[in-house]
Write an enzyme that holds these catalytic residues in place. Sequence first.
Site, short mmCIF file in Angstrom:
data_model
loop_
_atom_site.label_atom_id
_atom_site.label_comp_id
_atom_site.label_asym_id
_atom_site.label_seq_id
_atom_site.Cartn_x
_atom_site.Cartn_y
_atom_site.Cartn_z
N HIS A 1 15.94 34.69 -23.99
CA HIS A 1 15.14 34.68 -22.76
C HIS A 1 15.22 36.03 -22.04
O HIS A 1 15.16 36.09 -20.81
CB HIS A 1 15.61 33.56 -21.81
CG HIS A 1 15.44 32.18 -22.38
ND1 HIS A 1 14.27 31.48 -22.32
CD2 HIS A 1 16.32 31.39 -23.05
CE1 HIS A 1 14.42 30.31 -22.91
NE2 HIS A 1 15.65 30.23 -23.37
N ASN B 1 12.13 24.32 -21.06
CA ASN B 1 11.20 25.07 -21.89
C ASN B 1 9.80 24.47 -21.76
O ASN B 1 9.62 23.42 -21.13
CB ASN B 1 11.62 25.02 -23.36
CG ASN B 1 12.90 25.80 -23.64
OD1 ASN B 1 13.16 26.82 -23.02
ND2 ASN B 1 13.70 25.31 -24.57
N TYR C 1 26.21 28.62 -20.39
CA TYR C 1 25.42 29.34 -19.40
C TYR C 1 26.30 30.01 -18.35
O TYR C 1 26.05 31.15 -17.94
CB TYR C 1 24.41 28.41 -18.74
CG TYR C 1 23.15 28.23 -19.56
CD1 TYR C 1 23.22 27.83 -20.89
CD2 TYR C 1 21.90 28.45 -19.02
CE1 TYR C 1 22.08 27.67 -21.65
CE2 TYR C 1 20.75 28.28 -19.77
CZ TYR C 1 20.85 27.89 -21.09
OH TYR C 1 19.71 27.74 -21.84
#
Length: 713
Positions: free
Chosen positions: A92, A165, A379
């Site tokens: 990303h 997404n 993350y």
Amino acid sequence: MAKKTQTAKKTNAPPKAANNDATSAALDDAGAPHQTTDDGYATLTTAQGIPVSDDQSHLRIGPRGPMTMEDFHFREKIFHFDHERIPERVVHARGYGAHGFFELTDDLSDVTSADIFQRVGEQTPVFVRFSTVAGSKGSFDLARDVRGFATKFYTKEGNWDLVGNNIPVFFIQDAIKFPDLVHSVKPEPDRAFPQAASAHDNFWDFISLSPESMHMIMWTMSDRAIPRSFRFMEGFGVHTFKFLDADGAATFVKFHWKPVLGLQSVAWNEAVKINGADPDFHRRDLWDAITMGDFPEWELFVQLFDDEFADAFEFDILDATKLIPEEQVPPRKVGRMVLDRMVDNFFAETEQVAFCTQNIVPGIDFSDDPLLQGRNFSYLDTQIKRLGGPNFTHIPINAPRCPVMHFQQDGHMAITNPKGRVNYEPNSWGTELGGPRENRVRGFRSHEQEVQGTKVRARSETFADHFSQARQFFISQTPIEQKHIVDALVFELSKVETPRIRERTVAQLRNIDEDLAAKVADGLGLTEMPEAIAPASAPITDLPPSDALSILKNGPGKFKGRKLGVLITDGGDAALVAALQEGVMAAGGVMEIIAPKVGGATLSDGVLHPAKQKIDGGPSVLYDAVALIVSEDGADLLAKDGAARDFVADAFGHCKFIGYTAEALPLLEKAGIADSLDAACVELGDEAAVVDFVDALGALRFWDREPMVDLDA
């Protein structure tokens, strides 16, 4: 060569007089440009606020001598420049973001205590970042790829990050495979290419050996992976989450964004050409829409279901490679999101925004989805690495917009620390000095559930069906969409150099659909059909089609938010151009003028009409439909121009609507389409014909033409 003198003129000699225009720059005796506060500018300072007298030359011993160590301004400026680039995201990396708000339209207090879902009409600030996945920051927008759709809600009870997404499923079932997936799709490490592309041996080697990926492959080989705009694509939370009500009772939930402007993608040949003409195509589209006040909007839907449904569903609701068809659990509309403001600074906001899947608020909880569980760890770890330490929440774009009180302190780039002497709890300093404490009523609580089992490194057998929903997706597409999936698979696999990888992929496709596999095999020129690879679980072949999975079955039926490109020349009919402008604006679209010169063209009214694009820089791939308003002389001129011929031929080949005046026929002939004009090629003989043409544009494409223009049709 004679040694140049080290004698210097006075370094503080005033620059030569500049023009009165404050945008000009006075030159000093050495020719360096200077703009000063005398011209009305504010004072330039260092990062410490120290005023700067000269920003053109560093401090040195003599005009040609060595630099001095005491030049703090130069050292600070070059130091900051050297550190401008933070490590880009591994995935990303190429993203674009905007601010907006979420407005609740349906009270969800019946299923969740989350504060954001309690009061109809209340607006919550949001920041959304769209992205491609595989490419670097410098890659192009229209790669065939998944698109990230990440939303940060600045709620009254903390930040909630819905990190999803534009595709509702994923390649893998367990997060431990994520490094392998990403390594396989990235540029091959020995040659460092291809960039932002999955059409190479490593990716398809991994995919052909990972049947769990085949459902996602159907989506990424479909037109979903080449969206026309961020504004025209859906968003999904991918995973199953939980809502918790005030009593702690749980309801499973899946999140789904639907664009108000409808779904739309581009053709693959078109995507390739757009990337050459405008690699920032998606960025520019979002920027233009918001700055013009045409604010993009999505509606938030939730699929709600209980344990009884989960137990009866054909697949495991914890498997991220599966979706729940809308026909089985109809989505419930609960709100809308509007993006109405671009960032002030791309780096400070879009690049530094940190999304973490573990950022949820009271009333929302995780399921045991193994991919989600791994993301919750990954993350946070990623953001600490990228942004230098644990204090990335101090960066304004990441900072909650509600009170923040805790005992965490120090660390890299700490901006705020707790005040006073107390940095721990429990303590006995009382309510005024003792700091914050637990809130047993509104504090976050996890869903209380009984968990039993053997500690084991394994996957559930309920995850073993890898092909049933892949087949369901394929048979849910229209014939032209199915053709595009075949075309994409053939293109991608044609770039694979190793025959056994191509054959192994076709062998996997046989478990999805025999006709699909046969067409791909034929497109690759395989002389023998490889034997199907035995699936871990026999596919269910009678799942019904789901219309919600098709783009064309969910088209907008309107031209709102789209763009008409009008190619004009000197002498073109001004009344027709005006009628097109009026009609497109009434339809909620945008019209852009293209001309042989960017200065524009003088139409039949004798007025010079400025152009947005010169024909070489405004190819038809940048528009949803085109019109040709030209004179006889203009058509003859354009017929000699390769870019003009491509403008027409590409629009026809990409199944777009084409409006034209009779004077344009020589250009149509040179482009090779004059003998093939169809119902979507409309002669604009008068203003009534313009009205009919604009009315037809809501269909966006005339797909009946594709069998006539594509060898593989």
